[in-house]
Design an enzyme around this catalytic site. Structure first.
Site, mmCIF file in Angstrom:
data_model
loop_
_atom_site.group_PDB
_atom_site.id
_atom_site.type_symbol
_atom_site.label_atom_id
_atom_site.label_comp_id
_atom_site.label_asym_id
_atom_site.label_seq_id
_atom_site.Cartn_x
_atom_site.Cartn_y
_atom_site.Cartn_z
ATOM 1 N N MET A 1 2.514 0.875 3.499
ATOM 2 C CA MET A 1 3.875 1.090 2.979
ATOM 3 C C MET A 1 4.588 -0.237 2.709
ATOM 4 O O MET A 1 5.777 -0.366 2.971
ATOM 5 C CB MET A 1 4.701 1.931 3.977
ATOM 6 C CG MET A 1 4.129 3.317 4.182
ATOM 7 S SD MET A 1 4.893 4.225 5.529
ATOM 8 C CE MET A 1 4.073 3.532 6.950
ATOM 9 N N ASP B 1 0.267 17.252 2.950
ATOM 10 C CA ASP B 1 1.114 16.135 2.518
ATOM 11 C C ASP B 1 0.745 15.646 1.126
ATOM 12 O O ASP B 1 -0.302 15.973 0.599
ATOM 13 C CB ASP B 1 0.926 14.957 3.482
ATOM 14 C CG ASP B 1 1.753 15.128 4.738
ATOM 15 O OD1 ASP B 1 2.670 15.955 4.714
ATOM 16 O OD2 ASP B 1 1.474 14.420 5.716
ATOM 17 N N LYS C 1 6.341 14.224 1.037
ATOM 18 C CA LYS C 1 7.535 13.450 0.723
ATOM 19 C C LYS C 1 7.135 12.348 -0.227
ATOM 20 O O LYS C 1 6.265 11.549 0.106
ATOM 21 C CB LYS C 1 8.114 12.799 1.985
ATOM 22 C CG LYS C 1 8.498 13.781 3.045
ATOM 23 C CD LYS C 1 8.628 13.081 4.379
ATOM 24 C CE LYS C 1 8.300 14.049 5.491
ATOM 25 N NZ LYS C 1 7.928 13.434 6.730
HETATM 26 N N1 SAH Z 1 -1.715 8.571 8.088
HETATM 27 C C1 SAH Z 1 -2.049 7.737 6.943
HETATM 28 C C2 SAH Z 1 -0.939 6.758 6.582
HETATM 29 C C3 SAH Z 1 0.337 7.403 6.101
HETATM 30 S S1 SAH Z 1 1.555 6.236 5.644
HETATM 31 C C4 SAH Z 1 -3.360 7.005 7.236
HETATM 32 O O1 SAH Z 1 -3.852 7.061 8.362
HETATM 33 O O2 SAH Z 1 -3.906 6.367 6.335
HETATM 34 C C5 SAH Z 1 1.302 6.118 3.917
HETATM 35 C C6 SAH Z 1 0.706 4.777 3.524
HETATM 36 O O3 SAH Z 1 -0.693 4.771 3.784
HETATM 37 C C7 SAH Z 1 0.812 4.438 2.061
HETATM 38 O O4 SAH Z 1 2.082 3.909 1.744
HETATM 39 C C8 SAH Z 1 -0.277 3.406 1.906
HETATM 40 O O5 SAH Z 1 0.157 2.150 2.389
HETATM 41 C C9 SAH Z 1 -1.336 3.917 2.859
HETATM 42 N N2 SAH Z 1 -2.390 4.696 2.169
HETATM 43 C C10 SAH Z 1 -2.712 5.974 2.374
HETATM 44 N N3 SAH Z 1 -3.765 6.348 1.607
HETATM 45 C C11 SAH Z 1 -4.124 5.254 0.895
HETATM 46 C C12 SAH Z 1 -5.139 4.959 -0.065
HETATM 47 N N4 SAH Z 1 -6.012 5.898 -0.455
HETATM 48 N N5 SAH Z 1 -5.201 3.714 -0.564
HETATM 49 C C13 SAH Z 1 -4.348 2.756 -0.185
HETATM 50 N N6 SAH Z 1 -3.365 2.966 0.717
HETATM 51 C C14 SAH Z 1 -3.251 4.186 1.261
#
Ligand code: SAH
Length: 253
Positions: free
Chosen positions: A170, A34, A56
């Site tokens: 998000m 991803d 995406k």
């Molecule tokens: N499965 C992922 C989340 C996917 S949804 C998890 O467990 O973290 C995607 C959202 O995750 C982004 O819009 C943001 O809000 C958050 N996100 C993912 N990586 C991040 C990071 N390194 N720093 C801040 N927010 C993050």
């Protein structure tokens, strides 16, 4: 018949991978990854492994979910060990559940390897304890992507009254709506709030303010995805920690 590992890549810092995740990446024939997966992690794969981007960008659905599931099944059915690599944890806003269902329905062997979700990783890296004695005894991970409908209003109302620390995924683009909802249901505008962009990576930016001013802060600093919003009294611990560190440095200096 091959097999599928649905693997959490952790919050960004490659060293936050689990040992099990690392082992699966090292032996995979095909890696479907991803947008949020740190590219450095892909280099741990076999040189000959097929690496396929199925990410995406927000607003641009480059590959429909169904097509991703078909690809996973296609490669596994051809006898490959497929690693489906996802940012954070596969089961936290990662659609990992849908992929597990699709693979299981196709009769393919699979496993799910958890990852450190970004809330946990980014909070630790920013010095924000999600629970803290006397300040926060519960936290919730929620999405900010749907905050307009009727059901969502009830959802925000319940959160205001029942959860101490809110971690919103998000939510950057709907931040002012989220702020409005929380204030409408009685959350104190002075509640400490933090925005963490690219948490746990070398590009991490963290800013703190209050629920009342966080949308203005985000706009002024052009905070963009991936970013998290943390709202709750324990956000204030970050500033306490930074103050103590400064104290230590000035004593040493
Ligand atoms: N499965 C992922 C989340 C996917 S949804 C998890 O467990 O973290 C995607 C959202 O995750 C982004 O819009 C943001 O809000 C958050 N996100 C993912 N990586 C991040 C990071 N390194 N720093 C801040 N927010 C993050």
């Amino acid at each position: 018949m091959g097999s599928v590992s649905i693997v959490g890549a952790g919050p960004g810092d490659p060293e936050l991978l689990t040992i099990k995740a690392m082992r699966r990446i090292q032996t995979a024939d095909v890696i479907l990854y991803d947008r949020l997966v740190n590219e450095a992690i892909l280099s741990y794969g076999k040189p000959e492994a097929l690496r396929i981007y199925v990410g995406k960008a927000p607003g641009h659905h480059s590959m429909p979910q169904e097509a991703i599931e078909k690809l996973i099944i296609k490669y596994a059915s051809a006898g490959n060990h497929v690693v489906r690599l996802k940012g954070g944890d596969p089961y936290v806003f990662g659609r990992g559940g849908e992929e597990a269902l699709a693979v299981a329905a196709a009769g393919i062997d699979y496993e799910v390897i958890p990852g450190i979700t970004s809330a946990i990783g980014a909070a630790a890296s920013a010095g924000i304890p999600l629970t803290h004695r006397g300040l926060a005894a519960s936290f919730a991970i929620v999405t900010g992507s749907r905050c307009h409908d009727q059901a969502s209003a009830a959802h925000w109302e319940a959160l205001v009254h029942s959860v101490d620390t809110l971690v919103i995924y998000m939510g950057v683009s709907t931040l002012s709506d989220i702020r409005q909802q929380l204030l409408k249901f009685g959350k104190n505008p002075a509640t400490p709030a933090a925005l963490i962009e690219n948490g746990t990576t070398a590009r991490e930016r963290t800013v703190t303010g209050t629920l009342g001013n966080m949308d203005k802060l985000a706009a002024a600093l052009k905070i963009s995805n991936p970013a998290l919003i943390i709202i709750g009294e324990s956000v204030a611990v970050r500033d306490q920690l930074l103050g103590l560190q400064k104290g230590i440095h000035s004593q040493i200096g």
